[in-house]
Design an enzyme around this catalytic site. Sequence first.
Site, PDB file in Angstrom:
ATOM      1  N   TYR A  22      16.572  -4.093 -23.639  1.00  0.00           N
ATOM      2  CA  TYR A  22      16.838  -2.808 -22.996  1.00  0.00           C
ATOM      3  C   TYR A  22      18.295  -2.615 -22.581  1.00  0.00           C
ATOM      4  O   TYR A  22      18.657  -1.564 -22.067  1.00  0.00           O
ATOM      5  CB  TYR A  22      15.928  -2.638 -21.772  1.00  0.00           C
ATOM      6  N   ASN A  73      11.255   9.464 -20.828  1.00  0.00           N
ATOM      7  CA  ASN A  73      10.945   8.145 -21.363  1.00  0.00           C
ATOM      8  C   ASN A  73       9.628   7.730 -20.704  1.00  0.00           C
ATOM      9  O   ASN A  73       9.623   7.254 -19.558  1.00  0.00           O
ATOM     10  CB  ASN A  73      12.041   7.129 -21.041  1.00  0.00           C
ATOM     11  N   HIS A  79       2.226   4.760 -25.093  1.00  0.00           N
ATOM     12  CA  HIS A  79       1.258   4.213 -26.057  1.00  0.00           C
ATOM     13  C   HIS A  79      -0.186   4.342 -25.595  1.00  0.00           C
ATOM     14  O   HIS A  79      -1.093   3.940 -26.313  1.00  0.00           O
ATOM     15  CB  HIS A  79       1.593   2.734 -26.302  1.00  0.00           C
ATOM     16  N   ASP A  86      -1.270  15.556 -22.697  1.00  0.00           N
ATOM     17  CA  ASP A  86      -1.839  16.874 -22.374  1.00  0.00           C
ATOM     18  C   ASP A  86      -0.935  17.631 -21.398  1.00  0.00           C
ATOM     19  O   ASP A  86      -0.767  18.842 -21.505  1.00  0.00           O
ATOM     20  CB  ASP A  86      -3.243  16.717 -21.757  1.00  0.00           C
ATOM     21  N   HIS A  99      13.480   6.458 -26.015  1.00  0.00           N
ATOM     22  CA  HIS A  99      13.228   5.048 -25.709  1.00  0.00           C
ATOM     23  C   HIS A  99      14.514   4.279 -25.935  1.00  0.00           C
ATOM     24  O   HIS A  99      15.238   4.552 -26.907  1.00  0.00           O
ATOM     25  CB  HIS A  99      12.135   4.463 -26.615  1.00  0.00           C
ATOM     26  N   SER A 101      14.585   0.995 -26.621  1.00  0.00           N
ATOM     27  CA  SER A 101      14.354   0.074 -27.741  1.00  0.00           C
ATOM     28  C   SER A 101      13.772   0.840 -28.932  1.00  0.00           C
ATOM     29  O   SER A 101      13.272   1.966 -28.778  1.00  0.00           O
ATOM     30  CB  SER A 101      13.381  -1.027 -27.305  1.00  0.00           C
ATOM     31  N   ARG A 110       3.074  -0.827 -29.978  1.00  0.00           N
ATOM     32  CA  ARG A 110       4.117   0.122 -29.549  1.00  0.00           C
ATOM     33  C   ARG A 110       4.474   1.115 -30.657  1.00  0.00           C
ATOM     34  O   ARG A 110       5.286   2.014 -30.456  1.00  0.00           O
ATOM     35  CB  ARG A 110       5.388  -0.616 -29.133  1.00  0.00           C
TER      36      ARG A 110
HETATM   37  C1  DQA Z   1      10.358   1.754 -23.652  1.00  0.00           C
HETATM   38  C2  DQA Z   1       9.462   1.173 -24.758  1.00  0.00           C
HETATM   39  C3  DQA Z   1       8.034   0.985 -24.259  1.00  0.00           C
HETATM   40  O1  DQA Z   1       7.234   0.411 -25.279  1.00  0.00           O
HETATM   41  C4  DQA Z   1       8.004   0.050 -23.068  1.00  0.00           C
HETATM   42  O2  DQA Z   1       6.697  -0.047 -22.548  1.00  0.00           O
HETATM   43  C5  DQA Z   1       8.967   0.444 -22.002  1.00  0.00           C
HETATM   44  C6  DQA Z   1      10.309   0.907 -22.396  1.00  0.00           C
HETATM   45  C7  DQA Z   1      11.836   1.863 -24.097  1.00  0.00           C
HETATM   46  O3  DQA Z   1      12.575   2.630 -23.473  1.00  0.00           O
HETATM   47  O4  DQA Z   1      12.246   1.194 -25.032  1.00  0.00           O
HETATM   48  O5  DQA Z   1       8.723   0.286 -20.818  1.00  0.00           O
HETATM   49  O6  DQA Z   1       9.904   3.060 -23.351  1.00  0.00           O
END
Ligand code: DQA
Length: 173
Positions: A22, A73, A79, A86, A99, A101, A110
């Site tokens: 991250y 985010n 997921h 909704d 995101h 990542s 994911r």
């Molecule tokens: C995330 C990716 C998600 O899968 C994960 O649960 C996160 C961070 C990201 O910003 O890369 O908490 O949203």
Amino acid sequence: MNILVIHGPNLQLLGSRQPALYGTADLASINRELHRLAASHQVMLTIVQSNHEGEMISRIGAARGRCDGLLINPAGYTHTSVALRDAIEAAGIAAVEVHLSNIYAREPFRHQSLTAGVCRGQICGFGAASYRLGLEALIGVLTASQTAQRPHQPTPSRRPARAGSTSASRRRR
Ligand code: DQA
């Protein structure tokens, strides 16, 4: 223009949470950068971070009619949360999902985003820059739709100057 930014669960830990995944930027520095970018476009930002699905849903619901766009985010709820999906759909405002990542290069669970399908688009994999790119994309979408909604104003036609007259001499007449 008003934009709501929502950081989902565990994102308050950015900077120290799995920096290899991250990055090292903390949430405060990401928010500062977003405020700077928004100000340069005369955009008002409201930024919230929440670890609670219900609170995120309430914030999105309250944005209906008050905010023009949503940058989100949803973190782990991306997921799993039909309710968040909704809420975004019901709010009826343009949303961009981001995101840090690249969720498609990680564990299979994911790879699915329940929320991206009700957003205008998704940006992932660029670390803190995903937020900046997402905000720029959202401002672009909102600006384009505001321009399209504005009543068409014909551009004033310039009368060609007559030979031998200057604008100063025309004004004197
Ligand atoms: C995330 C990716 C998600 O899968 C994960 O649960 C996160 C961070 C990201 O910003 O890369 O908490 O949203």
